[in-house]
Scaffold this motif. Structure first.
Motif, PDB file in Angstrom:
ATOM      1  N   LYS A  63       6.564  -2.794  12.891  1.00 51.70           N
ATOM      2  CA  LYS A  63       6.104  -3.724  13.934  1.00 51.70           C
ATOM      3  C   LYS A  63       5.504  -4.958  13.298  1.00 51.70           C
ATOM      4  O   LYS A  63       5.326  -5.019  12.082  1.00 51.70           O
ATOM      5  N   ALA A  64       5.191  -5.942  14.125  1.00 48.33           N
ATOM      6  CA  ALA A  64       4.592  -7.180  13.647  1.00 48.33           C
ATOM      7  C   ALA A  64       3.155  -6.915  13.213  1.00 48.33           C
ATOM      8  O   ALA A  64       2.413  -6.183  13.872  1.00 48.33           O
ATOM      9  N   ALA A  65       2.758  -7.505  12.098  1.00 50.26           N
ATOM     10  CA  ALA A  65       1.400  -7.344  11.583  1.00 50.26           C
ATOM     11  C   ALA A  65       0.575  -8.567  11.951  1.00 50.26           C
ATOM     12  O   ALA A  65       1.064  -9.697  11.909  1.00 50.26           O
ATOM     13  N   LYS A  66      -0.664  -8.341  12.337  1.00 52.03           N
ATOM     14  CA  LYS A  66      -1.578  -9.441  12.685  1.00 52.03           C
ATOM     15  C   LYS A  66      -2.294  -9.896  11.424  1.00 52.03           C
ATOM     16  O   LYS A  66      -3.297  -9.313  11.012  1.00 52.03           O
ATOM     17  N   MET A  67      -1.783 -10.931  10.802  1.00 50.89           N
ATOM     18  CA  MET A  67      -2.395 -11.502   9.606  1.00 50.89           C
ATOM     19  C   MET A  67      -2.960 -12.869   9.978  1.00 50.89           C
ATOM     20  O   MET A  67      -2.248 -13.695  10.561  1.00 50.89           O
ATOM     21  N   PRO A  68      -4.218 -13.136   9.676  1.00 48.27           N
ATOM     22  CA  PRO A  68      -4.795 -14.441  10.021  1.00 48.27           C
ATOM     23  C   PRO A  68      -4.111 -15.578   9.266  1.00 48.27           C
ATOM     24  O   PRO A  68      -3.945 -15.522   8.057  1.00 48.27           O
ATOM     25  N   GLY A  69      -3.665 -16.575  10.025  1.00 51.84           N
ATOM     26  CA  GLY A  69      -3.027 -17.747   9.438  1.00 51.84           C
ATOM     27  C   GLY A  69      -1.561 -17.576   9.100  1.00 51.84           C
ATOM     28  O   GLY A  69      -0.931 -18.502   8.609  1.00 51.84           O
ATOM     29  N   LYS A  70      -0.992 -16.410   9.346  1.00 49.27           N
ATOM     30  CA  LYS A  70       0.425 -16.171   9.028  1.00 49.27           C
ATOM     31  C   LYS A  70       1.125 -15.597  10.250  1.00 49.27           C
ATOM     32  O   LYS A  70       0.597 -14.724  10.917  1.00 49.27           O
ATOM     33  N   LYS A  71       2.312 -16.111  10.517  1.00 45.68           N
ATOM     34  CA  LYS A  71       3.116 -15.610  11.634  1.00 45.68           C
ATOM     35  C   LYS A  71       4.410 -15.011  11.079  1.00 45.68           C
ATOM     36  O   LYS A  71       4.919 -15.453  10.062  1.00 45.68           O
ATOM     37  N   ASN A 110      10.063 -15.889  11.679  1.00 47.92           N
ATOM     38  CA  ASN A 110       9.217 -17.046  11.979  1.00 47.92           C
ATOM     39  C   ASN A 110       8.112 -16.729  12.971  1.00 47.92           C
ATOM     40  O   ASN A 110       7.143 -17.470  13.055  1.00 47.92           O
ATOM     41  N   SER A 111       8.258 -15.653  13.758  1.00 44.75           N
ATOM     42  CA  SER A 111       7.253 -15.325  14.762  1.00 44.75           C
ATOM     43  C   SER A 111       7.174 -13.813  14.959  1.00 44.75           C
ATOM     44  O   SER A 111       8.063 -13.071  14.525  1.00 44.75           O
ATOM     45  N   ASP A 112       6.112 -13.392  15.635  1.00 42.61           N
ATOM     46  CA  ASP A 112       5.956 -11.970  15.935  1.00 42.61           C
ATOM     47  C   ASP A 112       7.027 -11.488  16.910  1.00 42.61           C
ATOM     48  O   ASP A 112       7.407 -10.325  16.900  1.00 42.61           O
ATOM     49  N   ASN A 152       0.863  -1.188   0.000  1.00 47.02           N
ATOM     50  CA  ASN A 152       0.000   0.000   0.000  1.00 47.02           C
ATOM     51  C   ASN A 152       0.896   1.234   0.000  1.00 47.02           C
ATOM     52  O   ASN A 152       1.503   1.545   1.009  1.00 47.02           O
ATOM     53  N   ARG A 153       0.964   1.930  -1.110  1.00 49.04           N
ATOM     54  CA  ARG A 153       1.812   3.118  -1.254  1.00 49.04           C
ATOM     55  C   ARG A 153       3.222   2.857  -0.735  1.00 49.04           C
ATOM     56  O   ARG A 153       3.938   2.036  -1.291  1.00 49.04           O
ATOM     57  N   ASN A 154       3.623   3.543   0.366  1.00 47.41           N
ATOM     58  CA  ASN A 154       4.983   3.365   0.900  1.00 47.41           C
ATOM     59  C   ASN A 154       5.046   2.333   2.014  1.00 47.41           C
ATOM     60  O   ASN A 154       6.095   2.129   2.606  1.00 47.41           O
ATOM     61  N   THR A 155       3.925   1.692   2.314  1.00 45.12           N
ATOM     62  CA  THR A 155       3.886   0.671   3.358  1.00 45.12           C
ATOM     63  C   THR A 155       3.726  -0.705   2.711  1.00 45.12           C
ATOM     64  O   THR A 155       2.974  -0.852   1.748  1.00 45.12           O
ATOM     65  N   ALA A 156       4.440  -1.683   3.254  1.00 48.73           N
ATOM     66  CA  ALA A 156       4.329  -3.047   2.725  1.00 48.73           C
ATOM     67  C   ALA A 156       4.369  -4.028   3.886  1.00 48.73           C
ATOM     68  O   ALA A 156       4.992  -3.769   4.922  1.00 48.73           O
ATOM     69  N   PHE A 157       3.668  -5.143   3.702  1.00 45.98           N
ATOM     70  CA  PHE A 157       3.709  -6.241   4.670  1.00 45.98           C
ATOM     71  C   PHE A 157       4.639  -7.297   4.100  1.00 45.98           C
ATOM     72  O   PHE A 157       4.404  -7.823   3.010  1.00 45.98           O
ATOM     73  N   ILE A 158       5.706  -7.588   4.833  1.00 40.62           N
ATOM     74  CA  ILE A 158       6.763  -8.483   4.352  1.00 40.62           C
ATOM     75  C   ILE A 158       6.649  -9.832   5.057  1.00 40.62           C
ATOM     76  O   ILE A 158       6.573  -9.904   6.285  1.00 40.62           O
TER      77      ILE A 158
END
Length: 169
Positions: A67-75, A42-44, A31-37
């Motif tokens: 920071k760590a992102a809360k994605m369902p099913g992904k750590k 392996n963990s938050d 999203n624009r300048n933000t990305a979820f990698i």
């Protein structure tokens, strides 16, 4: 390089050996300048350890782990901000250092070093095993030996008075 002369006052028995890591991940959502990698951690908890660390894409766009992102099913998914919008095909990486434990194969014994005047006598005595018996504690009387601390350390040394009586030089 540094070259110096002096006297050793104390030995530092610690050593730190660091290994260079290159942690790699790929964008999951941009999203624009933000990305979820994903794929970097392996963990938050691991993401939390790297908060604020600098990251970079292969194309040269710099960023920061937020920071760590809360994605369902992904750590281990990290929310990161970049200087510019990154592409889904970009590979994201960060460089890090981790301490490596090195097994000890020797013990440094600084206080047992021989002085230059006694080193020749100690080498000659070490060649003849019958002149010195190393022990940490007194083990009773031994015929022809004296228990003392000498050039080779604590132990039984051949009695000098017995050498002269037997005609030895």
């Amino acid at each position: 390089r540094i070259s110096a002369t002096g006297t050793v006052l104390d030995f530092d028995h610690s050593s730190k050996i660091m290994k260079k890591l290159k942690i790699v991940g790929t964008p999951l959502k941009v999203n624009r300048n933000t990305a979820f990698i994903e794929g970097m951690f392996n963990s938050d908890l691991e993401v939390a350890k790297f908060e604020g660390a600098g990251i970079k894409t292969v194309s040269g766009i710099r960023g920061t782990i937020k920071k760590a992102a809360k994605m369902p099913g992904k750590k281990g998914v990290a929310r990161c901000t970049f200087e510019d919008k990154i592409l889904y095909k970009d590979i994201v990486f960060t460089r890090s250092w981790v301490q490596v434990e090195v097994p000890k194969f020797y013990n440094q014994i600084g206080e047992k070093l021989l002085t230059t005047s006694s080193s020749a006598a100690a080498v000659n005595a070490a060649k003849d095993k019958s002149t010195f018996i190393p022990l940490k504690a007194f083990d009773g009387r031994k015929e022809g030996f004296v228990f003392k601390t000498g050039n080779l350390g604590l132990g039984y040394y051949l009695d000098d008075s017995q050498k002269s009586e037997n005609g030895a030089p």
